[in-house]
Write an enzyme that holds these catalytic residues in place. Structure first.
Site, PDB file in Angstrom:
ATOM      1  N   ASP A  13      20.822  44.802   4.050  1.00 60.99           N
ATOM      2  CA  ASP A  13      21.612  45.789   4.803  1.00 60.99           C
ATOM      3  C   ASP A  13      21.081  46.022   6.215  1.00 60.99           C
ATOM      4  O   ASP A  13      21.164  47.132   6.740  1.00 60.99           O
ATOM      5  CB  ASP A  13      21.675  47.140   4.042  1.00 60.99           C
ATOM      6  CG  ASP A  13      22.142  46.943   2.619  1.00 60.99           C
ATOM      7  OD1 ASP A  13      23.107  46.195   2.423  1.00 60.99           O
ATOM      8  OD2 ASP A  13      21.514  47.510   1.699  1.00 60.99           O
ATOM      9  N   LYS A  16      23.379  42.330   9.152  1.00 63.84           N
ATOM     10  CA  LYS A  16      23.573  40.881   9.332  1.00 63.84           C
ATOM     11  C   LYS A  16      25.030  40.543   9.619  1.00 63.84           C
ATOM     12  O   LYS A  16      25.329  39.619  10.363  1.00 63.84           O
ATOM     13  CB  LYS A  16      23.135  40.115   8.070  1.00 63.84           C
ATOM     14  CG  LYS A  16      21.656  40.193   7.782  1.00 63.84           C
ATOM     15  CD  LYS A  16      21.286  39.390   6.550  1.00 63.84           C
ATOM     16  CE  LYS A  16      21.772  39.952   5.258  1.00 63.84           C
ATOM     17  NZ  LYS A  16      21.218  41.251   4.867  1.00 63.84           N
ATOM     18  N   LYS A  18      27.449  41.900  11.352  1.00 63.89           N
ATOM     19  CA  LYS A  18      27.934  41.942  12.738  1.00 63.89           C
ATOM     20  C   LYS A  18      27.470  40.701  13.522  1.00 63.89           C
ATOM     21  O   LYS A  18      28.259  40.065  14.222  1.00 63.89           O
ATOM     22  CB  LYS A  18      27.419  43.226  13.416  1.00 63.89           C
ATOM     23  CG  LYS A  18      27.736  43.274  14.886  1.00 63.89           C
ATOM     24  CD  LYS A  18      27.354  44.592  15.528  1.00 63.89           C
ATOM     25  CE  LYS A  18      27.274  44.385  17.033  1.00 63.89           C
ATOM     26  NZ  LYS A  18      27.103  45.624  17.775  1.00 63.89           N
ATOM     27  N   GLY A  40      27.401  41.982   0.578  1.00 61.31           N
ATOM     28  CA  GLY A  40      28.677  42.479   1.083  1.00 61.31           C
ATOM     29  C   GLY A  40      28.585  42.723   2.559  1.00 61.31           C
ATOM     30  O   GLY A  40      27.607  43.300   3.034  1.00 61.31           O
ATOM     31  N   HIS A  41      29.528  42.209   3.304  1.00 60.55           N
ATOM     32  CA  HIS A  41      29.580  42.575   4.714  1.00 60.55           C
ATOM     33  C   HIS A  41      31.022  42.619   5.176  1.00 60.55           C
ATOM     34  O   HIS A  41      31.902  42.032   4.563  1.00 60.55           O
ATOM     35  CB  HIS A  41      28.715  41.652   5.567  1.00 60.55           C
ATOM     36  CG  HIS A  41      29.073  40.212   5.490  1.00 60.55           C
ATOM     37  ND1 HIS A  41      28.399  39.338   4.692  1.00 60.55           N
ATOM     38  CD2 HIS A  41      30.031  39.520   6.108  1.00 60.55           C
ATOM     39  CE1 HIS A  41      28.940  38.144   4.823  1.00 60.55           C
ATOM     40  NE2 HIS A  41      29.936  38.220   5.666  1.00 60.55           N
ATOM     41  N   GLN A 222      21.170  39.473   1.433  1.00 61.24           N
ATOM     42  CA  GLN A 222      19.974  40.260   1.069  1.00 61.24           C
ATOM     43  C   GLN A 222      18.903  40.174   2.172  1.00 61.24           C
ATOM     44  O   GLN A 222      19.214  39.786   3.292  1.00 61.24           O
ATOM     45  CB  GLN A 222      19.411  39.823  -0.293  1.00 61.24           C
ATOM     46  CG  GLN A 222      20.304  40.199  -1.476  1.00 61.24           C
ATOM     47  CD  GLN A 222      21.326  39.143  -1.855  1.00 61.24           C
ATOM     48  OE1 GLN A 222      21.033  37.967  -1.843  1.00 61.24           O
ATOM     49  NE2 GLN A 222      22.519  39.563  -2.188  1.00 61.24           N
ATOM     50  N   PRO A 303      24.022  55.824  -1.874  1.00 59.45           N
ATOM     51  CA  PRO A 303      23.328  56.210  -0.642  1.00 59.45           C
ATOM     52  C   PRO A 303      22.050  55.387  -0.515  1.00 59.45           C
ATOM     53  O   PRO A 303      21.339  55.194  -1.503  1.00 59.45           O
ATOM     54  CB  PRO A 303      23.004  57.696  -0.836  1.00 59.45           C
ATOM     55  CG  PRO A 303      23.252  57.985  -2.269  1.00 59.45           C
ATOM     56  CD  PRO A 303      24.097  56.894  -2.858  1.00 59.45           C
ATOM     57  N   GLY A 414      25.850  49.814  18.710  1.00 60.29           N
ATOM     58  CA  GLY A 414      27.057  50.405  18.125  1.00 60.29           C
ATOM     59  C   GLY A 414      27.696  49.386  17.208  1.00 60.29           C
ATOM     60  O   GLY A 414      27.337  48.203  17.250  1.00 60.29           O
TER      61      GLY A 414
HETATM   62  P1  IMP Z   1      20.811  42.284  -7.972  1.00 60.38           P
HETATM   63  O1  IMP Z   1      20.759  41.332  -6.818  1.00 60.38           O
HETATM   64  O2  IMP Z   1      22.185  42.827  -8.228  1.00 60.38           O
HETATM   65  O3  IMP Z   1      20.181  41.716  -9.208  1.00 60.38           O
HETATM   66  O4  IMP Z   1      19.932  43.574  -7.582  1.00 60.38           O
HETATM   67  C1  IMP Z   1      18.514  43.504  -7.447  1.00 60.38           C
HETATM   68  C2  IMP Z   1      18.031  44.374  -6.293  1.00 60.38           C
HETATM   69  O5  IMP Z   1      18.478  43.794  -5.065  1.00 60.38           O
HETATM   70  C3  IMP Z   1      18.583  45.807  -6.317  1.00 60.38           C
HETATM   71  O6  IMP Z   1      17.596  46.662  -5.779  1.00 60.38           O
HETATM   72  C4  IMP Z   1      19.765  45.742  -5.369  1.00 60.38           C
HETATM   73  O7  IMP Z   1      20.069  47.011  -4.810  1.00 60.38           O
HETATM   74  C5  IMP Z   1      19.218  44.765  -4.323  1.00 60.38           C
HETATM   75  N1  IMP Z   1      20.283  44.049  -3.600  1.00 60.38           N
HETATM   76  C6  IMP Z   1      21.001  42.995  -4.029  1.00 60.38           C
HETATM   77  N2  IMP Z   1      21.871  42.593  -3.102  1.00 60.38           N
HETATM   78  C7  IMP Z   1      21.684  43.387  -2.038  1.00 60.38           C
HETATM   79  C8  IMP Z   1      22.253  43.438  -0.725  1.00 60.38           C
HETATM   80  O8  IMP Z   1      23.138  42.652  -0.348  1.00 60.38           O
HETATM   81  N3  IMP Z   1      21.772  44.424   0.102  1.00 60.38           N
HETATM   82  C9  IMP Z   1      20.783  45.273  -0.281  1.00 60.38           C
HETATM   83  N4  IMP Z   1      20.212  45.259  -1.475  1.00 60.38           N
HETATM   84  C10 IMP Z   1      20.660  44.329  -2.356  1.00 60.38           C
END
Ligand code: IMP
Length: 427
Positions: A13, A16, A18, A40-41, A222, A303, A414
């Protein structure tokens, strides 16, 4: 540069999307190398914002070939929904290739993800619940079904028979519902007319593109601290988001990634459980940043936990990945504060350390050492040139550069594309 990797340098998060969106407009090929619809983006297309989870960022550009490579785990039903969304947006001539070696996130993988989290109770990882961990387990335990299997119905039937026997036993152990073989087989076969044409050998496609010097963007998912080996294990995702892993996940030579652009948020966030040394425990202060930065999960709407930027963590990521050029994101969010802190090292049991301990128990005991800088107390979102930033903002950027060895080549002030200061083009 003809190949660039986007590398999240914190816990995901970082913003990435943008930068990926910006770079994707210059690419011939955009590749997702790992993860699944846990990422997700959002992409802005003709003034409208679309949430993408699996589809690469070039999907709205008919000129770009979008690749879901060997290392991605694909929920085909989720993917079909995304494709539907793109078609509804009026884009019908997109180019998409899905690796025949990519693992399928099976319905039971999603069930097992939920069942495991429930069984872990207070020790739960806080996964996105998308079945990502169990699917990578299927890969490693050699009980996975892959996209290419869909194109060979007899083999698929045999394979499903073999693996479902094991999966149903696991589901039974958790008291979860089991699956009926014929029903699941029919559900898989129904995917063939819908996705079959996209499935191919993406590793050889990418090798060909590399030979032709096509501009390839490897978009990240990630962040480095969620890496399965080098992150805060076990509070990590089940793949490697490090740019080092891209050649492995895509089936291309190790030197295929010419440059990596690190993405660093001006503060730090984390979703899910796990240690977070620079977390802001003052609820009100964290709230100000969370609201201004819209820090809620794209996939789960949870959150996000908020912390100060952590230069010790960033130095660790630099040592793992070699990343040098960095985009600093969401700098504008810090403009409302009186004071901004920078974590620059840790104390563990009274001793200063500058490395990342291997156990989360020890990472959880780290005390962060901070420097404190004054904020610029104002809106910087209309600033277009680095020179025109307030001195306090430039000082903040220069301090991060000094403490990490990064070169901050882009500064995002921004959410809009135009609200970006470019000091050096990297792609
Ligand atoms: P999983 O990838 O669903 O197995 O989640 C494992 C950990 O990675 C958890 O703490 C999720 O919140 C975190 N996580 C997985 N994908 C993302 C992402 O795209 N952004 C932020 N955290 C992520």
């Amino acid at each position: 540069m003809s190949t660039l990797a986007i590398q999240g340098c914190q816990w995901g998060d970082e913003g990435k999307g943008k930068i990926t969106d910006y770079c994707a407009s210059k690419a011939d090929v955009v590749v997702r190398s790992q993860g699944g619809n846990n990422a997700g983006h959002s992409i802005v297309h003709q003034g409208q914002r679309y949430a993408l989870r699996l589809l690469p960022s070039g999907i709205f550009n008919p000129r770009v070939v979008n690749v879901l490579s060997d290392g991605v785990v694909i929920n085909p039903w989720g993917l079909l929904e995304e494709i539907d969304g793109v078609k509804k947006a009026g884009v019908t001539s997109f180019q998409l290739l899905i690796s025949n070696r990519a693992q399928i996130v099976m319905p039971y993988d999603v069930d097992l993800d939920h069942a495991r989290e429930l069984a872990l109770g207070n020790a739960k990882i806080g996964t996105t619940g998308r079945g990502i961990g169990p699917t990578y387990e299927d890969m490693a335990s050699r009980t996975g079904i892959r996209m290419g299997d869909l194109l060979e119905p007899h083999y698929l039937k045999e394979r499903l028979h073999e693996v479902l026997f094991i999966k149903n036993k696991e589901l039974e152990a958790f008291g979860a519902k089991t699956y009926e073989e014929d029903e699941l087989y029919a559900k898989l076969l129904a995917l063939v007319p819908l996705l079959g044409d996209y499935i191919q050998d993406t590793s050889s496609f990418l090798s060909k593109c590399l030979g032709e010097k096509k501009k390839i963007l490897f978009e990240g998912a990630q962040g480095a601290m969620l890496d399965i080996i080098h992150g805060t294990y076990p509070y990590v995702t089940s793949s490697s988001p490090l740019s080092n892993a891209i050649p492995f996940y895509c089936g291309i030579p190790v030197n295929s990634v010419e440059n990596t652009l690190g993405i660093v948020k001006a503060y730090t966030t984390r979703v899910g459980a796990g240690p977070f040394p620079s977390e802001i425990l003052d609820v009100d202060k964290a709230h100000i940043i969370r609201e201004k930065g819209h820090e809620y999960g794209t996939v789960t709407k949870r959150p996000r936990r908020i912390g100060w930027i952590d230069c010790a963590e960033l130095r660790y990521v630099k040592s793992l990945t070699g990343v040098h050029d960095v985009a600093l994101m969401l700098l504008d969010v810090l403009g409302d504060l009186d004071e901004i802190k920078i974590c620059n090292g840790y104390v563990l049991d009274g001793v200063s350390i500058d490395t990342m301990p291997s156990t989360v128990e020890a990472v959880g005991r780290l005390e962060a050492k901070y420097l404190s800088l004054p904020s610029w107390k104002g809106d910087i979102s209309s600033v277009k040139r680095y020179e025109d930033l307030p001195p306090e903002a430039k000082n903040y950027i220069a301090t991060i550069e000094n403490l990490t060895g990064f070169h901050i080549v882009m500064v995002s002030v921004g959410p809009d594309k135009e609200e970006t200061i470019i000091r050096k083009e990297v792609f």
